[in-house]
Structures are given as C-alpha cells and as structure tokens.
Design an enzyme around this catalytic site. Structure first.
Site, PDB file in Angstrom:
ATOM      1  N   LYS A 155     -31.521  84.517  59.658  1.00  0.00           N
ATOM      2  CA  LYS A 155     -30.916  84.231  58.356  1.00  0.00           C
ATOM      3  C   LYS A 155     -31.957  84.165  57.217  1.00  0.00           C
ATOM      4  O   LYS A 155     -32.431  85.203  56.793  1.00  0.00           O
ATOM      5  CB  LYS A 155     -30.031  83.001  58.467  1.00  0.00           C
ATOM      6  CG  LYS A 155     -28.907  83.291  59.492  1.00  0.00           C
ATOM      7  CD  LYS A 155     -27.772  82.320  59.551  1.00  0.00           C
ATOM      8  CE  LYS A 155     -26.673  82.935  60.417  1.00  0.00           C
ATOM      9  NZ  LYS A 155     -26.235  82.139  61.547  1.00  0.00           N
ATOM     10  N   ASP A 170     -32.622  76.024  68.254  1.00  0.00           N
ATOM     11  CA  ASP A 170     -32.104  77.216  67.587  1.00  0.00           C
ATOM     12  C   ASP A 170     -31.966  76.876  66.108  1.00  0.00           C
ATOM     13  O   ASP A 170     -30.996  76.248  65.685  1.00  0.00           O
ATOM     14  CB  ASP A 170     -30.758  77.621  68.202  1.00  0.00           C
ATOM     15  CG  ASP A 170     -30.191  78.879  67.531  1.00  0.00           C
ATOM     16  OD1 ASP A 170     -30.805  79.356  66.551  1.00  0.00           O
ATOM     17  OD2 ASP A 170     -29.136  79.360  67.983  1.00  0.00           O
ATOM     18  N   TYR A 179     -23.327  77.537  68.648  1.00  0.00           N
ATOM     19  CA  TYR A 179     -23.330  78.993  68.740  1.00  0.00           C
ATOM     20  C   TYR A 179     -24.770  79.483  68.689  1.00  0.00           C
ATOM     21  O   TYR A 179     -25.556  79.044  67.839  1.00  0.00           O
ATOM     22  CB  TYR A 179     -22.542  79.591  67.568  1.00  0.00           C
ATOM     23  CG  TYR A 179     -22.516  81.105  67.557  1.00  0.00           C
ATOM     24  CD1 TYR A 179     -21.843  81.812  68.550  1.00  0.00           C
ATOM     25  CD2 TYR A 179     -23.139  81.832  66.542  1.00  0.00           C
ATOM     26  CE1 TYR A 179     -21.814  83.202  68.532  1.00  0.00           C
ATOM     27  CE2 TYR A 179     -23.104  83.212  66.518  1.00  0.00           C
ATOM     28  CZ  TYR A 179     -22.446  83.905  67.512  1.00  0.00           C
ATOM     29  OH  TYR A 179     -22.417  85.275  67.485  1.00  0.00           O
TER      30      TYR A 179
HETATM   31  C1  LIG Z   1     -26.077  82.862  62.992  1.00  0.00           C
HETATM   32  C2  LIG Z   1     -26.609  82.180  64.162  1.00  0.00           C
HETATM   33  C3  LIG Z   1     -27.054  82.897  65.297  1.00  0.00           C
HETATM   34  C4  LIG Z   1     -26.869  84.377  65.442  1.00  0.00           C
HETATM   35  O1  LIG Z   1     -27.573  85.107  64.496  1.00  0.00           O
HETATM   36  P1  LIG Z   1     -27.120  86.640  64.222  1.00  0.00           P
HETATM   37  O2  LIG Z   1     -28.144  87.126  63.252  1.00  0.00           O
HETATM   38  O3  LIG Z   1     -25.739  86.562  63.681  1.00  0.00           O
HETATM   39  O4  LIG Z   1     -27.171  87.347  65.519  1.00  0.00           O
HETATM   40  C5  LIG Z   1     -27.662  82.196  66.313  1.00  0.00           C
HETATM   41  N1  LIG Z   1     -27.806  80.868  66.246  1.00  0.00           N
HETATM   42  C6  LIG Z   1     -27.389  80.145  65.192  1.00  0.00           C
HETATM   43  C7  LIG Z   1     -27.607  78.673  65.163  1.00  0.00           C
HETATM   44  C8  LIG Z   1     -26.751  80.769  64.126  1.00  0.00           C
HETATM   45  O5  LIG Z   1     -26.295  80.045  63.106  1.00  0.00           O
END
Ligand SMILES: *Cc1c(COP(=O)(O)O)cnc(C)c1O
Length: 427
Positions: free
Chosen positions: A267, A239, A144
C-alpha cells in the site's frame, strides 16, 4: 445522484471481466449497489464517469495517505517513465527505498521488494517455514493477509486443529496447516500452540486489524504474542501492509513498541503504484534466494516507477509534524461522526488508531471477528448509500477501514460530519 454511465459500464464490464471488477470488494455487492466507475482523482477528491465529485475515504484502500496526485510524486514518476519503465536489472532506486525502509521500521534489517501485499505475506511465510523447518502457521479470524492459498482460511468455530478453506480451489490439505486463533485472545493462541507443540513456523497478525473494520489490539495482546513466540521459537510476523507508514512512520510496531521478527509492507510503500515488501532480521532474510535457498522472484519487483513513487511518498511523510497533523484531522472526524450518530439517536461503536477508523453499527464493543460480525450490515448499507448521495465515498462494506489523508481539508471533514448526521437520521 446521476450514475447512468457507471451503470452502463458495469453492464459492459460484466461481459468481459468476472463480476465486472478486478478485485471483488469493488463491486459494491455487500451494500447492494452498482459500483461507480472512476475517471480521475486529486487531493481528497475522486470523480466518476457521470461527473460526480466525492470526498474519498477509501484512498485506493490505503495507499493514498498524501491524498491523490501529490505534485512531487507525480513529477518524479513522470521523469522515471521517461528514463524507462522497467529494466529487470538492479537500480540505485531500490537501494534508496530499502535504506529508507530499514531506517524507518524497527524490525527490518533487510528487505525484499515485491509487487503486492499478497506476494509479501506469501513469501514471508515461505521464508518463515524455510527458516524454522516447520509447516504450520497461525493466523487470526478476521485478519486478511492477501489471497494466497494458506491464508484464505479463517477456520470454522470448533475447528481448532484443522483449518477450513474459505474458498473453493484451496485444498483442505493446504488449509490444514493454517491454525486460526481469535484476535485479541492470547488464551486462544496458547491453546493452539500447546496443541501443536513444536510444529508452528510463524504467527502472522495485523497488529491493528484493519480488514474486519478497524480493531485495535487490546493492551498486552501484541506483547503477549511476542513472549509466546520467544518462548516457543516461533517467528512473529506483523502484517503491516495497511498499518505500515500509516499509523506512524515505523508502523504499528513503532506505535506499540513491540518488535516482530518479520514485517510485511504494501500500500503506502508504493505511493499508489504496485509494491509490496517483506523484511526482517538479517539471519532470516539471508536465507532468501540468491543468498539462500528459499526461492522468491518477480519480473517487475523493484520496478523503477514504483520505487520512485515509494521514495517520494516516504520523503513527504517525514516532513515536520506530518503524523501529528494527520492525527488531529482524524480525531476531529471520528469524534464528529460519533457525535452525529449519538445526536441522531443511532449509537455506533467507534474505533480509531491514527488515520484508520471505523464506525461499527452495533451497540456492543468490537474486539474480534465474532463481535465485528454481529454488526447490522443492512443499516450500514443504507448509511453507505446515504453518504454516497451526499458526496462522501466510503468503502462499500462494514468490514473495512476508512482512511484519512493529509489532503483532507477541515471543510471536507465538516462536510463529511454533516453528511453523516443526515445519513444516521435517515436510519
Ligand atoms: C491489503 C492487504 C493485503 C494484501 O495486499 P494486496 O496488495 O491487495 O495483495 C495484505 N495484508 C493486509 C493487512 C492488507 O491490508
């Protein structure tokens, strides 16, 4: 467990907010329960509107590595509010946090702040496309990367060339630029790269997949991606929105010693406030507006409250032995839960990297989306509710990662293991 007030609020919320929540997984839909409405949190605990206290392993889905309301973060954010919550003009705080990120994360020479992980990945991909002049991107099933159009694609099996959108509203014309390979399969990557020779701008990957449960990379997987990208002139994007500052100060790239061209963060970097970031080599990042032509902007980007929370959080992560202590707590907990499952006669497949861990409800191993999807989600739902009854707050889905924070005391971990024992026995 009494939850009358939460049930009432959820009914009311559904009249005014689609599905009653501002982010889908909060709705507890996949475990067939009503969500709890939360009033406050401190350290390892959260409290709901009915006065129940829980040991929290969601940690706001990753940011709260220090536990909730660390006094140093709270104090500095309070001071920042008094100085003004947003200026829409540069501040020294942005330089401070940027320097901390550049120093910590091996691949990052320059960094741009945004307000969410979604913005970070979306913008990183635009920049990779702008830099390479190519349109296609390659991602992995079960990874994701936020909810931007081109990333809401996992491609049905067999749809090797054309991506299939996961959501109504994503035009197939956008999705067709997204190729989907299998996590941990270099073979699947090589096939797609060969089929789309010279047309791929970037490969984006969660170096430790954390959004299909926790799926660590197999030995050589990340190294293999690095060499494919080097050979083909493809930008490698890690990511690290979840893994950044989580599995090590420098993220998964520090842990595994593989350096991507670009990295996305989120995060933890916001310490519980809305922040995302993307960064990489200077020659790539310099193409970003206003120094270059690739456009990206944000009214609240680099917000002083968010920068302050990020700076204080990153400072605290650099105190002596932080990650070692977190590793010990996490190893103890994950091993305890695995043992509890075994003793209850309910074998699970347990995965863990640092303070990210997952109990997969399956007899087989999990290395990709297909094997993760084979889990018994009904059994997980029963386990989830059992744990909630025992005061343990887990993410309401099999396909999520549990997060340990530095604020979890040994007694919290023991209580969690005991609760797991009970919940497994009830299966
Ligand atoms: C949480 C997450 C996102 C998205 O971040 P948001 O702040 O919710 O938009 C993208 N990539 C990874 C790997 C994530 O865990």
């Amino acid at each position: 467990m009494k939850n009358n007030r939460s049930v009432e609020l959820f009914k009311e919320a559904q009249q005014f907010i689609p599905g009653g929540v501002n982010s889908p997984v909060r709705a507890f839909k996949s475990v067939g329960a009503d969500p709890l409405f939360i009033t406050k949190a401190a350290g390892p605990n959260i409290w709901d509107v009915d006065g129940n206290r829980f040991i929290d392993f969601v940690g706001s889905w990753g940011p709260m590595i220090l536990g909730h309301c660390h006094p140093q973060v709270v104090e500095e954010v309070k001071k920042a509010v008094d100085a003004g919550s947003s200026f829409g003009a540069p501040t020294e705080l942005e330089i401070t946090l940027a320097k901390m990120v550049v120093k910590a994360v091996p691949s990052i020479e320059m960094v741009r702040m945004v307000s969410s992980g979604t913005e970070a990945t979306m913008s990183a991909i635009r920049l990779a496309r702008g830099y390479t002049g190519k349109d296609k991107i390659l991602k992995f099933a079960g990874c994701y990367h936020g909810h931007a159009d081109s990333l809401l694609v996992k491609a049905g099996s067999g749809a090797a060339t054309f991506g299939v959108p996961d959501s109504p509203g994503v035009p197939p014309d956008f999705a067709k630029h997204t190729l989907t390979a299998d996590f941990n399969s270099l073979e699947s990557v090589r096939t797609l790269v060969a089929q789309n020779n010279g047309n791929i701008a970037c490969i984006i990957v969660e170096p430790i997949a954390g959004n299909m449960g926790t799926v660590p990379p197999r030995d050589g997987f990340l190294e293999g991606l690095r060499s494919i990208c080097d050979e083909e002139g493809i930008i490698l994007i890690f990511d690290e929105v979840m893994t950044g500052f989580r599995v090590a100060l420098g993220g998964a790239q520090e842990l595994y010693g593989v350096t991507p061209d670009m990295t996305t963060l989120g995060k933890i970097i916001g310490g519980g406030l809305p922040v995302g970031a993307f960064g990489g080599k200077k020659d790539i990042m310099s193409l970003l507006s206003p120094s270059g032509g690739v456009y990206q902007a944000g009214t609240l980007s680099g917000n002083p409250l968010a920068m302050t929370a990020g700076i204080e959080t990153l400072k605290l992560l650099q105190t002596d032995g932080f990650y070692q202590k977190l590793e010990e707590k996490s190893a103890y907990l994950a091993a305890g839960i695995e043992r509890a499952a075994k003793e209850a006669g309910y074998p699970i497949y347990s995965t863990r990297v640092g303070s990210m861990f997952c109990a997969f409800f399956t007899k087989g191993e999990v290395h990709d989306w297909a094997t993760a999807a084979a889990c018994d989600t009904k059994a997980f739902a029963t386990y989830f509710k059992g744990m909630l009854d025992e005061g343990i707050y887990l993410a309401p889905s099999q396909f999520e990662t549990a997060f340990v924070s530095i604020a979890h005391a040994d007694s919290d971990l023991d209580k969690t293991i005991a609760a797991a024992g009970k919940a497994f026995k009830a299966l």
